[in-house]
Design an enzyme around this catalytic site. Structure first.
Site, short mmCIF file in Angstrom:
data_model
loop_
_atom_site.label_atom_id
_atom_site.label_comp_id
_atom_site.label_asym_id
_atom_site.label_seq_id
_atom_site.Cartn_x
_atom_site.Cartn_y
_atom_site.Cartn_z
N ASP A 1 69.17 30.26 89.76
CA ASP A 1 70.31 28.88 90.02
C ASP A 1 69.55 28.09 90.32
O ASP A 1 69.32 27.33 90.62
CB ASP A 1 71.28 29.52 90.55
CG ASP A 1 70.89 30.82 91.47
OD1 ASP A 1 70.48 31.17 91.66
OD2 ASP A 1 72.52 31.24 91.87
N ARG B 1 59.67 28.56 96.27
CA ARG B 1 61.04 27.88 97.15
C ARG B 1 60.84 27.00 97.50
O ARG B 1 60.08 26.92 98.87
CB ARG B 1 61.99 28.73 97.71
CG ARG B 1 61.91 30.68 96.70
CD ARG B 1 62.69 31.19 96.97
NE ARG B 1 62.83 32.93 96.82
CZ ARG B 1 62.98 33.26 96.06
NH1 ARG B 1 64.39 32.86 95.62
NH2 ARG B 1 63.19 34.25 96.10
N ASP C 1 71.21 37.13 87.34
CA ASP C 1 73.17 36.42 87.43
C ASP C 1 73.13 35.03 86.90
O ASP C 1 74.16 34.35 87.61
CB ASP C 1 73.13 36.28 88.96
CG ASP C 1 71.53 35.87 89.56
OD1 ASP C 1 71.20 35.10 88.48
OD2 ASP C 1 71.48 35.37 91.00
N ARG D 1 70.36 39.75 94.61
CA ARG D 1 71.22 38.79 95.73
C ARG D 1 72.11 39.26 96.03
O ARG D 1 72.28 40.37 96.26
CB ARG D 1 70.52 37.91 94.93
CG ARG D 1 70.32 36.77 96.49
CD ARG D 1 70.35 34.91 95.63
NE ARG D 1 68.85 35.16 95.65
CZ ARG D 1 67.78 35.08 96.33
NH1 ARG D 1 68.16 34.07 97.65
NH2 ARG D 1 66.78 34.49 95.93
#
Ligand code: F6P
Length: 319
Positions: free
Chosen positions: A98, A67, A125, A167
């Site tokens: 995302d 990340r 998601d 999440r």
């Protein structure tokens, strides 16, 4: 091509498909290590067909993941663009969730390198695809653990709170709840109150001696351990044992299921063929069994609601 954010089982199948589709179509294919960080550092290697041999069945990602904080800065993205230009890279395939697509959208808008994404995350998601790569494996892994916990819960007449990942999304939670025969499921979307959990458990005691409560992470009333303590406090005069298990990162690893291998392979091919056909700034997804391309802007801003019949189904089956 690169993988970024949390890894998910089936990413390797997707990488393999991008490489082999690219080579099949006469392209040079490069793998960027460690996501956006590797793009900035220039850790990029040319891929051959054999570079992706023997990986379709493996979890994780052979390209590693990260990340990246640096890519959120203008300087970071400028460095990344310079590294890609050195190799004459003309298109990108971004495999991730995302956060990955948010970065890809900004980068495309600044530098115009055609980019197509593949949804790789266990959370499911992402708007624009019925399922994400890794979700099916994560649910199956969690179910295996839940089945085992149920055996011991039943043997001791205990109430178990089991926390699953996801999440802010309750997809893993609700599918594990239905598949695992849970008595209750708490997901962020339904905002279940502690009082309601207590009420349901007290009601269930007439017919059941043990119970499984699936708790999705991301609830605003706390994590599974905190919720268990609050529920337990309402039972204080009665003899009932409460336990909590957090499944954690085991849900992210392991061999991908057949579904995730197929999904990763389909999406990898769709990304490369999409790029060649002029698609960009969008994600390749599969909806109603058809490949579709959805703008990154929609993938990262539009809600992907839980299937309402799943919530009803879980409620009916848990009486
Ligand atoms: O997005 C995938 C996911 O596994 C989430 O379900 C979880 O909240 C998060 O990543 C954990 O991230 P990390 O591995 O960085 O702790």
């Amino acid at each position: 091509m690169f993988t970024s954010g949390g890894d998910s089982p089936g990413m390797n199948a997707c990488i393999r498909s991008v490489v082999r589709t690219g080579l099949y179509r006469g392209l040079d294919v490069y793998g960027i290590m460690y996501g956006y960080d590797g793009m900035i550092e220039g850790t990029i290697k040319k891929m051959a067909s054999h570079s992706v041999s023997n990986i379709i069945q493996r979890g994780g990602t052979i390209l590693k993941s990260a990340r990246s904080e640096a890519f959120m800065t203008k300087e970071g993205r400028q460095k990344a663009y310079a590294e890609l230009t050195k190799l004459g890279i003309e298109g990108l395939v971004a495999i991730g969730g995302d956060g990955t697509f948010t970065g890809a959208k900004v980068f495309f808008e600044e530098y115009g390198i055609p980019t197509v994404g593949c949804p790789g995350t266990i959370d499911n998601d992402i708007y624009g695809t019925d399922y994400t790569i890794g979700f099916d494996t994560a649910v199956n892994t969690a179910l295996e653990a839940i089945d085992k916990i149920r055996d011991t819960a039943a043997a001791h007449d205990r109430i178990f709170f089991i926390e699953v990942m996801g999440r802010d999304s309750g997809y893993i939670g609700i599918e594990c709840g239905i598949g695992g025969g849970a008595e209750l499921v708490m997901v962020p979307e339904t905002r279940t109150k502690i009082e309601d959990v207590v009420k349901s458990l007290k009601g269930l005691r007439k017919t059941k001696t043990s119970s499984i409560i699936i708790v999705a992470e991301g609830l605003d009333c706390g994590d599974a351990a905190q919720i268990m303590e609050r529920v337990k406090a309402s039972f204080k005069d009665e003899e009932k044992e409460f336990k909590v298990t957090t499944l954690g990162h085991i849900q992210r690893g392991g061999n991908p299921t057949a579904k995730d291998r197929l999904l990763g392979s389909r999406m990898g091919m769709a990304a490369v063929e999409g790029l060649l056909a002029g698609e960009s700034n969008c994600m390749a997804g599969v909806m109603n069994d058809h490949v579709v391309y959805t703008p990154f802007a929609d993938c990262i801003t539009k809600e992907k609601p839980l299937k309402s019949d799943y919530l009803r189904l879980q409620e009916i089956l848990s009486i």
